[in-house]
Design a protein around this motif. Structure first.
Motif, PDB file in Angstrom:
ATOM      1  N   MET A 123       0.825  -1.209   0.000  1.00 11.79           N
ATOM      2  CA  MET A 123       0.000   0.000   0.000  1.00 11.79           C
ATOM      3  C   MET A 123       0.855   1.252   0.000  1.00 11.79           C
ATOM      4  O   MET A 123       0.563   2.237  -0.692  1.00 11.79           O
ATOM      5  N   LEU A 124       1.939   1.227   0.784  1.00 11.54           N
ATOM      6  CA  LEU A 124       2.810   2.395   0.851  1.00 11.54           C
ATOM      7  C   LEU A 124       3.579   2.580  -0.446  1.00 11.54           C
ATOM      8  O   LEU A 124       3.758   3.708  -0.917  1.00 11.54           O
ATOM      9  N   PHE A 125       4.026   1.481  -1.058  1.00 13.32           N
ATOM     10  CA  PHE A 125       4.740   1.598  -2.330  1.00 13.32           C
ATOM     11  C   PHE A 125       3.823   2.100  -3.441  1.00 13.32           C
ATOM     12  O   PHE A 125       4.249   2.850  -4.319  1.00 13.32           O
ATOM     13  N   ASP A 126       2.558   1.679  -3.406  1.00 13.96           N
ATOM     14  CA  ASP A 126       1.609   2.107  -4.441  1.00 13.96           C
ATOM     15  C   ASP A 126       1.070   3.509  -4.189  1.00 13.96           C
ATOM     16  O   ASP A 126       0.660   4.194  -5.130  1.00 13.96           O
ATOM     17  N   HIS A 127       1.054   3.938  -2.919  1.00  9.77           N
ATOM     18  CA  HIS A 127       0.495   5.244  -2.558  1.00  9.77           C
ATOM     19  C   HIS A 127       1.471   5.948  -1.619  1.00  9.77           C
ATOM     20  O   HIS A 127       1.203   6.076  -0.417  1.00  9.77           O
ATOM     21  N   PRO A 128       2.621   6.417  -2.120  1.00  4.97           N
ATOM     22  CA  PRO A 128       3.695   6.868  -1.237  1.00  4.97           C
ATOM     23  C   PRO A 128       3.563   8.279  -0.678  1.00  4.97           C
ATOM     24  O   PRO A 128       4.349   8.666   0.171  1.00  4.97           O
ATOM     25  N   THR A 129       2.592   9.076  -1.156  1.00  3.27           N
ATOM     26  CA  THR A 129       2.465  10.428  -0.625  1.00  3.27           C
ATOM     27  C   THR A 129       1.529  10.446   0.579  1.00  3.27           C
ATOM     28  O   THR A 129       0.737   9.529   0.788  1.00  3.27           O
ATOM     29  N   VAL A 130       1.623  11.512   1.343  1.00  6.33           N
ATOM     30  CA  VAL A 130       0.798  11.636   2.546  1.00  6.33           C
ATOM     31  C   VAL A 130      -0.681  11.501   2.215  1.00  6.33           C
ATOM     32  O   VAL A 130      -1.409  10.707   2.817  1.00  6.33           O
ATOM     33  N   ALA A 131      -1.148  12.272   1.240  1.00  4.69           N
ATOM     34  CA  ALA A 131      -2.573  12.279   0.902  1.00  4.69           C
ATOM     35  C   ALA A 131      -3.032  10.943   0.334  1.00  4.69           C
ATOM     36  O   ALA A 131      -4.087  10.422   0.707  1.00  4.69           O
ATOM     37  N   ARG A 132      -2.246  10.381  -0.567  1.00  4.05           N
ATOM     38  CA  ARG A 132      -2.653   9.125  -1.199  1.00  4.05           C
ATOM     39  C   ARG A 132      -2.628   7.964  -0.209  1.00  4.05           C
ATOM     40  O   ARG A 132      -3.493   7.087  -0.238  1.00  4.05           O
ATOM     41  N   PHE A 133      -1.641   7.958   0.679  1.00  2.59           N
ATOM     42  CA  PHE A 133      -1.562   6.879   1.655  1.00  2.59           C
ATOM     43  C   PHE A 133      -2.716   6.971   2.653  1.00  2.59           C
ATOM     44  O   PHE A 133      -3.335   5.960   3.007  1.00  2.59           O
ATOM     45  N   ALA A 134      -3.028   8.190   3.108  1.00  2.00           N
ATOM     46  CA  ALA A 134      -4.157   8.363   4.013  1.00  2.00           C
ATOM     47  C   ALA A 134      -5.454   7.931   3.348  1.00  2.00           C
ATOM     48  O   ALA A 134      -6.292   7.259   3.973  1.00  2.00           O
ATOM     49  N   ALA A 135      -5.622   8.281   2.078  1.00  2.00           N
ATOM     50  CA  ALA A 135      -6.832   7.891   1.350  1.00  2.00           C
ATOM     51  C   ALA A 135      -6.913   6.377   1.193  1.00  2.00           C
ATOM     52  O   ALA A 135      -7.999   5.785   1.296  1.00  2.00           O
ATOM     53  N   ALA A 136      -5.767   5.734   0.955  1.00  2.00           N
ATOM     54  CA  ALA A 136      -5.752   4.281   0.810  1.00  2.00           C
ATOM     55  C   ALA A 136      -6.099   3.602   2.130  1.00  2.00           C
ATOM     56  O   ALA A 136      -6.782   2.572   2.145  1.00  2.00           O
ATOM     57  N   LEU A 137      -5.643   4.167   3.238  1.00  2.00           N
ATOM     58  CA  LEU A 137      -5.993   3.620   4.548  1.00  2.00           C
ATOM     59  C   LEU A 137      -7.505   3.684   4.771  1.00  2.00           C
ATOM     60  O   LEU A 137      -8.123   2.721   5.231  1.00  2.00           O
ATOM     61  N   VAL A 138      -8.102   4.818   4.416  1.00  2.00           N
ATOM     62  CA  VAL A 138      -9.542   4.970   4.578  1.00  2.00           C
ATOM     63  C   VAL A 138     -10.288   4.001   3.669  1.00  2.00           C
ATOM     64  O   VAL A 138     -11.248   3.347   4.081  1.00  2.00           O
ATOM     65  N   ALA A 139      -9.845   3.882   2.406  1.00  2.00           N
ATOM     66  CA  ALA A 139     -10.528   3.016   1.447  1.00  2.00           C
ATOM     67  C   ALA A 139     -10.469   1.551   1.858  1.00  2.00           C
ATOM     68  O   ALA A 139     -11.379   0.771   1.542  1.00  2.00           O
ATOM     69  N   SER A 140      -9.418   1.166   2.574  1.00  2.00           N
ATOM     70  CA  SER A 140      -9.265  -0.234   2.970  1.00  2.00           C
ATOM     71  C   SER A 140      -9.988  -0.554   4.274  1.00  2.00           C
ATOM     72  O   SER A 140     -10.057  -1.718   4.666  1.00  2.00           O
ATOM     73  N   GLU A 141     -10.512   0.463   4.941  1.00  2.00           N
ATOM     74  CA  GLU A 141     -11.170   0.275   6.235  1.00  2.00           C
ATOM     75  C   GLU A 141     -12.639  -0.079   6.045  1.00  2.00           C
ATOM     76  O   GLU A 141     -13.372   0.636   5.363  1.00  2.00           O
ATOM     77  N   GLN A 142     -13.058  -1.183   6.611  1.00  2.00           N
ATOM     78  CA  GLN A 142     -14.436  -1.636   6.465  1.00  2.00           C
ATOM     79  C   GLN A 142     -15.376  -0.995   7.484  1.00  2.00           C
ATOM     80  O   GLN A 142     -16.593  -1.124   7.372  1.00  2.00           O
ATOM     81  N   ARG A 143     -14.839  -0.303   8.465  1.00  3.07           N
ATOM     82  CA  ARG A 143     -15.671   0.381   9.454  1.00  3.07           C
ATOM     83  C   ARG A 143     -15.590   1.882   9.192  1.00  3.07           C
ATOM     84  O   ARG A 143     -14.585   2.509   9.505  1.00  3.07           O
TER      85      ARG A 143
END
Length: 210
Positions: free
Chosen positions: A158-178
């Motif tokens: 996830m970090l390699f695919d989304h290495p910027t602050v904004a993209r990584f934060a967005a990926a964390l949110v998108a992967s969260e089921q709650r």
């Protein structure tokens, strides 16, 4: 195992690159060694774009062999024998924040986590973990800390695919089921900066119990 020659070969094969070199550097204030590459543009050109070089490197090499910085120079420094003098290669210029600040608590927490691990100023939304000096070992430490905090897997990819602050934060949110869970723990995410794993676990346990 890192083979500098393999990295140099990939860079040297790219259109617009006349010569390339790669070294492992440790430059203050970052305490960890990192890979830095150097390219000399072909005569009459400005060389290829850095984004294109990163894409080519990631396609040809494992993640841990992708340099965290690529520096364009006029010529490779040579010693008296005509061989490359790696000691004379310049340190990468420090990157000044130029983008928008973190947009919410989660981005701010991610930015602080990046800064804590990389020993740099808090990056903006476009701050790239690897361009700021991150490498595979630090990436593993970051995702391990996040897994401890969120008590759920955070894939290294996830970090390699989304290495910027904004993209990584967005990926964390998108992967969260709650829905909303990432934002609710953003305050606890910010304690990552400067804490080792034991201190982090103790802080999380105290926060959870209270």
């Amino acid at each position: 195992r890192i083979e500098l020659g393999e990295i140099e070969a990939v860079l040297g094969a790219q259109p617009g690159v006349a010569a390339a070199a790669c070294v492992v550097r440790t430059d203050p204030p970052r305490p960890d060694p990192r890979l830095v590459a150097y390219i000399v543009p072909s005569p009459g050109t400005n060389g290829p774009g850095l984004d294109a070089l990163i894409v080519a490197l990631r396609q040809a090499l494992p993640d841990y062999m992708v340099p965290s910085a690529i520096v364009t120079i006029d010529a490779l420094p040579l010693g008296a024998s005509g061989k490359l003098d790696r000691r004379q290669l310049p340190a990468p210029a420090a990157e000044a924040p130029s983008g928008a600040p973190p947009a919410d608590d989660l981005e701010l927490a991610v930015s602080d986590a990046f800064a804590g691990l990389l020993g740099c100023e808090r990056p903006d939304r476009d701050g790239d973990f690897f361009a700021l000096g991150g490498h595979s070992l630090l990436a593993t430490r970051l995702t391990a800390q996040l897994e401890t905090l969120f008590r759920r897997p955070v894939p290294l990819r996830m970090l390699f695919d989304h290495p910027t602050v904004a993209r990584f934060a967005a990926a964390l949110v998108a992967s969260e089921q709650r829905p909303g869970q990432m934002q609710r723990v953003a305050g606890r995410l910010r304690v990552l900066s400067g804490l080792d794993a034991d201190a982090l676990k103790a802080r999380i346990g105290t926060s959870t119990s209270s």
